[in-house]
Design a protein around this motif. Sequence first.
Motif, mmCIF file in Angstrom:
data_model
loop_
_atom_site.group_PDB
_atom_site.id
_atom_site.type_symbol
_atom_site.label_atom_id
_atom_site.label_comp_id
_atom_site.label_asym_id
_atom_site.label_seq_id
_atom_site.Cartn_x
_atom_site.Cartn_y
_atom_site.Cartn_z
ATOM 1 N N GLY A 1 0.744 -1.143 -0.087
ATOM 2 C CA GLY A 1 0.107 -0.139 -0.005
ATOM 3 C C GLY A 1 0.883 1.384 0.102
ATOM 4 N N THR A 2 2.062 1.097 0.509
ATOM 5 C CA THR A 2 2.748 2.531 0.608
ATOM 6 C C THR A 2 3.448 2.774 -0.722
ATOM 7 O OG1 THR A 2 4.856 1.426 1.589
ATOM 8 C CG2 THR A 2 3.195 2.213 2.898
ATOM 9 N N LEU A 3 4.010 3.880 -0.850
ATOM 10 C CA LEU A 3 4.857 4.430 -2.346
ATOM 11 C C LEU A 3 6.141 3.472 -2.311
ATOM 12 C CD1 LEU A 3 4.068 5.927 -4.715
ATOM 13 C CD2 LEU A 3 5.360 7.862 -3.399
ATOM 14 N N ASP A 4 6.552 3.285 -1.099
ATOM 15 C CA ASP A 4 7.873 2.445 -1.370
ATOM 16 C C ASP A 4 7.573 1.020 -1.341
ATOM 17 O OD1 ASP A 4 9.577 4.743 -0.585
ATOM 18 O OD2 ASP A 4 9.261 4.567 1.357
ATOM 19 N N ASP A 5 6.334 0.507 -0.960
ATOM 20 C CA ASP A 5 6.330 -0.947 -1.410
ATOM 21 C C ASP A 5 6.095 -1.079 -2.704
ATOM 22 O OD1 ASP A 5 6.190 -1.639 1.359
ATOM 23 O OD2 ASP A 5 4.112 -1.072 1.649
ATOM 24 N N LEU A 6 5.256 -0.291 -3.391
ATOM 25 C CA LEU A 6 4.734 -0.140 -4.691
ATOM 26 C C LEU A 6 6.360 -0.112 -5.809
ATOM 27 C CD1 LEU A 6 1.891 2.212 -4.911
ATOM 28 C CD2 LEU A 6 1.936 -0.632 -5.155
ATOM 29 N N MET A 7 7.162 0.693 -5.198
ATOM 30 C CA MET A 7 8.375 0.862 -6.047
ATOM 31 C C MET A 7 9.185 -0.447 -5.908
ATOM 32 S SD MET A 7 9.565 4.790 -5.507
ATOM 33 C CE MET A 7 9.729 4.774 -3.518
ATOM 34 N N SER A 8 9.140 -1.268 -4.865
ATOM 35 C CA SER A 8 10.016 -2.374 -4.745
ATOM 36 C C SER A 8 9.214 -3.675 -5.113
ATOM 37 C CB SER A 8 10.527 -2.300 -3.563
ATOM 38 O OG SER A 8 9.477 -2.494 -2.424
ATOM 39 N N ALA A 9 7.830 -3.581 -5.127
ATOM 40 C CA ALA A 9 7.427 -4.826 -5.582
ATOM 41 C C ALA A 9 7.122 -5.533 -6.644
ATOM 42 C CB ALA A 9 5.949 -4.586 -4.739
ATOM 43 N N TYR A 10 7.592 -4.820 -7.901
ATOM 44 C CA TYR A 10 7.522 -5.391 -9.130
ATOM 45 C C TYR A 10 8.522 -6.654 -9.180
ATOM 46 C CZ TYR A 10 12.000 -3.643 -10.967
ATOM 47 O OH TYR A 10 13.474 -3.464 -11.237
ATOM 48 N N ASP A 11 8.246 -7.770 -9.868
ATOM 49 C CA ASP A 11 8.909 -8.822 -10.029
ATOM 50 C C ASP A 11 9.226 -9.170 -11.584
ATOM 51 O OD1 ASP A 11 10.736 -10.934 -9.573
ATOM 52 O OD2 ASP A 11 9.001 -12.125 -8.873
ATOM 53 N N MET A 12 10.036 -8.374 -12.247
ATOM 54 C CA MET A 12 10.432 -8.763 -13.461
ATOM 55 C C MET A 12 11.470 -9.815 -13.662
ATOM 56 S SD MET A 12 8.152 -7.032 -15.358
ATOM 57 C CE MET A 12 8.850 -7.032 -17.125
ATOM 58 N N ALA A 13 12.267 -9.944 -12.611
ATOM 59 C CA ALA A 13 13.272 -10.773 -12.883
ATOM 60 C C ALA A 13 12.869 -12.131 -12.874
ATOM 61 C CB ALA A 13 14.141 -10.743 -11.570
ATOM 62 N N SER A 14 11.795 -12.622 -12.115
ATOM 63 C CA SER A 14 11.478 -14.199 -12.143
ATOM 64 C C SER A 14 10.586 -14.337 -13.543
ATOM 65 C CB SER A 14 10.108 -14.307 -11.158
ATOM 66 O OG SER A 14 9.062 -13.318 -11.526
ATOM 67 N N ALA A 15 10.177 -13.283 -14.407
ATOM 68 C CA ALA A 15 9.545 -13.304 -15.614
ATOM 69 C C ALA A 15 10.562 -13.508 -16.730
ATOM 70 C CB ALA A 15 8.726 -12.109 -16.239
ATOM 71 N N MET A 16 11.694 -12.849 -16.475
ATOM 72 C CA MET A 16 12.697 -12.858 -17.433
ATOM 73 C C MET A 16 13.457 -14.427 -17.124
ATOM 74 S SD MET A 16 14.597 -11.450 -19.883
ATOM 75 C CE MET A 16 15.999 -12.015 -20.983
ATOM 76 N N THR A 17 13.896 -14.910 -15.919
ATOM 77 C CA THR A 17 14.184 -16.256 -15.585
ATOM 78 C C THR A 17 13.273 -17.303 -16.297
ATOM 79 O OG1 THR A 17 15.277 -15.538 -13.606
ATOM 80 C CG2 THR A 17 15.115 -17.776 -14.004
ATOM 81 N N GLU A 18 12.224 -17.321 -16.245
ATOM 82 C CA GLU A 18 11.177 -18.072 -16.551
ATOM 83 C C GLU A 18 11.469 -18.421 -17.974
ATOM 84 O OE1 GLU A 18 9.696 -20.570 -15.031
ATOM 85 O OE2 GLU A 18 9.820 -19.842 -13.031
ATOM 86 N N THR A 19 11.251 -16.990 -18.569
ATOM 87 C CA THR A 19 11.199 -17.113 -20.192
ATOM 88 C C THR A 19 12.621 -17.574 -20.835
ATOM 89 O OG1 THR A 19 9.910 -14.907 -20.083
ATOM 90 C CG2 THR A 19 11.114 -15.317 -22.186
ATOM 91 N N VAL A 20 13.725 -17.364 -20.183
ATOM 92 C CA VAL A 20 14.993 -17.972 -20.317
ATOM 93 C C VAL A 20 14.915 -19.264 -20.350
ATOM 94 C CG1 VAL A 20 17.475 -17.797 -20.099
ATOM 95 C CG2 VAL A 20 16.179 -15.800 -20.427
ATOM 96 N N SER A 21 14.437 -19.840 -19.305
ATOM 97 C CA SER A 21 14.326 -21.141 -19.057
ATOM 98 C C SER A 21 13.662 -22.021 -19.967
ATOM 99 C CB SER A 21 13.747 -21.496 -17.489
ATOM 100 O OG SER A 21 14.655 -20.994 -16.650
ATOM 101 N N ALA A 22 12.466 -21.167 -20.399
ATOM 102 C CA ALA A 22 11.552 -21.937 -21.434
ATOM 103 C C ALA A 22 12.378 -22.160 -22.652
ATOM 104 C CB ALA A 22 10.406 -21.266 -21.585
ATOM 105 N N TRP A 23 12.954 -20.839 -23.181
ATOM 106 C CA TRP A 23 13.846 -20.823 -24.444
ATOM 107 C C TRP A 23 14.926 -22.043 -24.122
ATOM 108 C CZ3 TRP A 23 15.331 -19.228 -28.921
ATOM 109 C CH2 TRP A 23 16.823 -19.032 -29.264
ATOM 110 N N ALA A 24 15.562 -22.170 -23.137
ATOM 111 C CA ALA A 24 16.739 -23.288 -22.984
ATOM 112 C C ALA A 24 16.105 -24.629 -23.250
ATOM 113 C CB ALA A 24 17.338 -22.979 -21.684
ATOM 114 N N ALA A 25 15.003 -24.912 -22.601
ATOM 115 C CA ALA A 25 14.529 -26.180 -22.709
ATOM 116 C C ALA A 25 14.023 -26.418 -24.062
ATOM 117 C CB ALA A 25 12.925 -26.446 -21.796
ATOM 118 N N PHE A 26 13.454 -25.374 -24.926
ATOM 119 C CA PHE A 26 13.071 -25.719 -26.306
ATOM 120 C C PHE A 26 14.307 -25.835 -27.285
ATOM 121 C CE2 PHE A 26 12.934 -23.046 -30.122
ATOM 122 C CZ PHE A 26 12.109 -23.895 -31.107
ATOM 123 N N VAL A 27 15.288 -25.146 -27.118
ATOM 124 C CA VAL A 27 16.325 -25.551 -27.789
ATOM 125 C C VAL A 27 16.971 -26.760 -27.449
ATOM 126 C CG1 VAL A 27 18.867 -24.353 -28.225
ATOM 127 C CG2 VAL A 27 16.795 -22.895 -28.329
#
Length: 422
Positions: A132-158
């Motif tokens: 709920g706080t502004l600081d929480d919102l600034m730190s709560a995004y999690d793009m790293a996990s999306a990137m990790t999962e996408t690369v893992s899916a790419w590696a499995a496919f290749v």
Amino acid sequence: MSWLLTLQDASFKGRTFEVVSTDDSVSRDVAQYERPYVDGADTEDLGRKAREFQIQAVFYGLFYEDALNTFLAVLEEPGAGELVHPIWGSIPAAQLLSYRVHHDADTPDHATVDLAFVEHQDSDPFYSSAGGTLDDLMSAYDMASAMTETVSAWAAFVGALVGSVVGGAFGLIARVTGLGGLAGGVVGQLRGVFAGASSSASDYTQAPQAFGADVQAAVGGLSDDRTYESLDDWRGMTADADAVLQIPADLVAGDSQAVSDDPDGALPATLVLGTQDVARVETVLQVAVAADVVETAIQILAAQRDNPTMTPAEIEGIVTDTRRYIVAAIDKNRAAWGVVDARPMTEPLKSAAKKIQDLGLAVINMRPPLITRRTANASNFHLLAHIWYGDFSRAAELARLNPQIRNPNDIPAGEPLNAYAQ
């Protein structure tokens, strides 16, 4: 028990007053479902509505006017406060809706005040955010996990594709070669666009994880060398991001020189590539770009918290652009891996889209509402800032909100200007 034992001194926000009468009401929110040719209606109880309190206060005596004015000053204060009801006791939070002061010639030195209160109840907004706080919102995004999962899916496919070739499906050799060539071409183009970008593998079919790492490292240069003190820097960054996202399509079309002149970024004309192969390469690139855009947007909005220089419309534009890249990354993942298999990638992306929207709204709400004011006389921004806010230093703010004004020292009377309400 009688009033003699239970009646309490009435007060609002700590200011006591005497009471002539009270009239309290409670209603329930009920949905009614009626059907043709059926008597009556099905009802559904949706909960109790806020309690309403009608109270008539009285002030009298030689010095009643002083007491009345002091009480009215309390009523003028915005926001809810504690109401001590003479019958029901403490109402922790009550919002004043209206008041009416009545004087009568037959009762000198006497006034009644009709008060209307409604019970205030804090509740979560429809689209509440974690923390709920502004600081929480600034730190709560999690793009790293999306990137990790996408690369893992790419590696499995290749890996599966290379395994099929080794297992005897020699007809796939051209396809594997094409996939590795496209991945290498993308990184080669990125090396030409972003100085300092490096390649950690010569054959991404043998080291598929390295492709994701190289793309992510190179795309991180999108936000470099810009101060983002104006919206022009943001627009420049998004234009570069759009050009980067076009790299795979340009390579496949043979237009490899459209983005950079790096010799490693060219594709041999004989490569065989399937539509899904290209889509999977584009997906890794799209998620990497979205992650960098999100990080940049958060940094800009965080700076706006401490030093606001952008209008609500400009902040809204940044949020809209950022969500556009995230939505494109979600669509790419679903197209490449299927809706179900893409969920480990798309769920963090969806969360990031929600967080960036909440963050933009929180930053906008830190400032008073933006309204339109008209100048009463010929004026300038410094004078208007002094008249409207009592602070001439806010002239720069008015100039920023009104870029259409060519001469800030000669603003004609009646000119409509954007300005904050407070």
